[in-house]
Design an enzyme around this catalytic site. Structure first.
Site, PDB file in Angstrom:
ATOM      1  N   ASP A  42       0.666  -1.638  -0.377  1.00  0.00           N
ATOM      2  CA  ASP A  42       0.265   0.210  -0.358  1.00  0.00           C
ATOM      3  C   ASP A  42       1.279   1.232  -0.093  1.00  0.00           C
ATOM      4  O   ASP A  42       2.258   1.420   0.533  1.00  0.00           O
ATOM      5  CB  ASP A  42      -0.844  -0.355   0.919  1.00  0.00           C
ATOM      6  N   LYS A  92      -1.386   0.962  -7.985  1.00  0.00           N
ATOM      7  CA  LYS A  92      -1.179   1.655  -9.572  1.00  0.00           C
ATOM      8  C   LYS A  92      -1.336   0.639 -10.084  1.00  0.00           C
ATOM      9  O   LYS A  92      -1.146  -0.041 -11.273  1.00  0.00           O
ATOM     10  CB  LYS A  92       0.315   1.634 -10.075  1.00  0.00           C
TER      11      LYS A  92
END
Length: 410
Positions: free
Chosen positions: A200, A222
């Site tokens: 994260d 992403k």
């Protein structure tokens, strides 16, 4: 004997007679390990420390309340001689030699047939350290080496990955509030053994730089498919890599189950038949205020604290928070993910009875080098956030505890 090093060996004492002479501090330190080994322990001593006596009362050892007598070691497999009577120790040591019983002497290690190493354990591994010199041994050095090895295994700085017993799967690891030193020992160890790490944005990023080159690091922020598909994509990535036989760590900020969607990932893994380990983490709801000098509870000020998510505004139909009820509480309110909604949160709390003068603190990038604290009240917090350009991640603390600690600790 003095010219040769000791031969290291692991004794399997389960159910085997072990005799301990003396019930003092030496016995008190050594008995727990012998009990853990499952030895049939017979303590011979007229007296014992309260802790040793408690072991006897609990049935963990058999206590013969008398001095050493000839024949006590005749059928023993292992003996620990630790009385304050040198003459008795010498006689017992001679008996052990005559019956070929491995014997440790606390008063004269050079006269013993066995030495007790400095030991420690970590995840099923016992580390035992002995000096190679028969004379001039330094117990403090062996203990320091033991401590360094065990600590390295526990915190992951000494990497010793499993090979034979390692089982592919996923570990949901709470990384803590941001400072890499605040991840748990178990979390750091699992991170050091991972093949794949899905991290994260709010996890302890500095730890990723310590990973071996072969470890694949995936930035969860992403992962494709768009904002609303992100969690499903993360779940799929966890399952895909685990099914390839890899050890996967899902590195999260804070704790996996405190607004971390950890249970959603656990359910997805369970449905896919993937074994999962959950490692709790230090929640930012407590640690970040603490790092900024704010106790979430304090005697005579706050007897409770409540943690809520502020990712949706109080007037949003998706909100599950009972804001009117929170306004009536006298304790501390900690709001996570609420920086952009703090204006409406403050208005709602005031509208339902909270004093507009209630202190508020916003701690941005808590526990990291970029940490800063901004203070306000419910009446001024919206304009303060805008003027001071407070940005996520920030933990918001509302209540009188904000004024308890020294402001200079922020």
């Amino acid at each position: 004997m003095a010219e040769h090093p000791a031969y290291p060996v692991g004794l399997r004492l389960t159910g085997r007679r072990t005799v301990v002479l003396g019930g003092g501090q030496v016995a008190q330190r050594r008995l727990p390990a012998l009990i853990a080994a499952g030895a049939d322990i017979h303590l011979v001593s007229p007296e014992a420390t309260p802790s040793v006596e408690a072991m006897a009362d609990a049935g963990e050892i058999t206590w013969h309340r008398r001095p050493y007598a000839e024949g006590d070691l005749a059928t023993a497999w292992y003996a620990l001689i630790a009385t304050s009577d040198t003459e008795a120790n010498t006689r017992a040591s001679a008996e052990a030699e005559a019956h070929r019983v491995w014997c440790v002497r606390s008063d004269d290690a050079d006269a013993a047939t066995a030495w007790t190493p400095a030991t420690g354990t970590s995840e099923g591994v016992t580390v035992a350290v002995l000096t190679t010199e028969a004379r001039g041994r330094d117990p403090r050095r062996t203990a320091a080496i033991r401590d360094a090895v065990v600590e390295g295994l526990r915190d992951g700085t000494l990497v010793a990955p499993h090979h034979r017993t390692r089982v592919p799967g996923v570990a949901l690891v709470g990384g803590g509030p941001g400072d890499p030193d605040l991840i748990t020992v178990r979390g750091r160890r699992l991170l050091a053994e991972a093949d794949v790490v899905i991290a994260d944005r709010l996890g302890p990023r500095d730890l990723l730089a310590e990973l071996p080159p072969h470890v694949e690091v995936i930035d969860a922020a992403k992962i494709p498919y768009g904002r609303f598909m992100a969690q499903e994509a993360i779940n799929n990535a966890l399952i895909e890599h685990a099914k390839q036989g890899k050890s996967v760590v899902r590195l999260k900020g804070g704790d996996p189950y405190v607004f971390g969607r950890g249970m959603e990932e656990l359910h997805a893994l369970a449905e896919a038949g993937i074994p999962c380990t959950v490692v709790p983490g230090i929640s930012s709801s407590i640690s970040v205020p603490g790092a900024a000098g704010i106790p979430v509870t304090h005697r005579g000020v706050a007897h409770e604290f409540t943690v809520v998510s502020g990712h949706v505004a109080p007037d949003d139909e998706r909100s599950l928070v009972d804001w009117p009820a929170l306004a009536k509480l006298t304790g501390t309110l900690v709001v996570l993910m609420g920086v952009d909604k703090i204006g409406r949160i403050a208005e709602t709390l005031v509208a339902h009875g909270k004093s507009p003068d209630t202190p508020v603190a916003l701690v941005q990038e808590g526990t990291t080098a970029a940490q800063r604290r901004v203070d306000a009240t419910l009446a001024t917090v919206a304009e303060t956030v805008a003027a001071q350009e407070v940005r996520p991640p920030a933990v918001i603390v509302i209540g009188e505890v904000v004024a308890v600690g020294p402001r200079g600790t922020a």
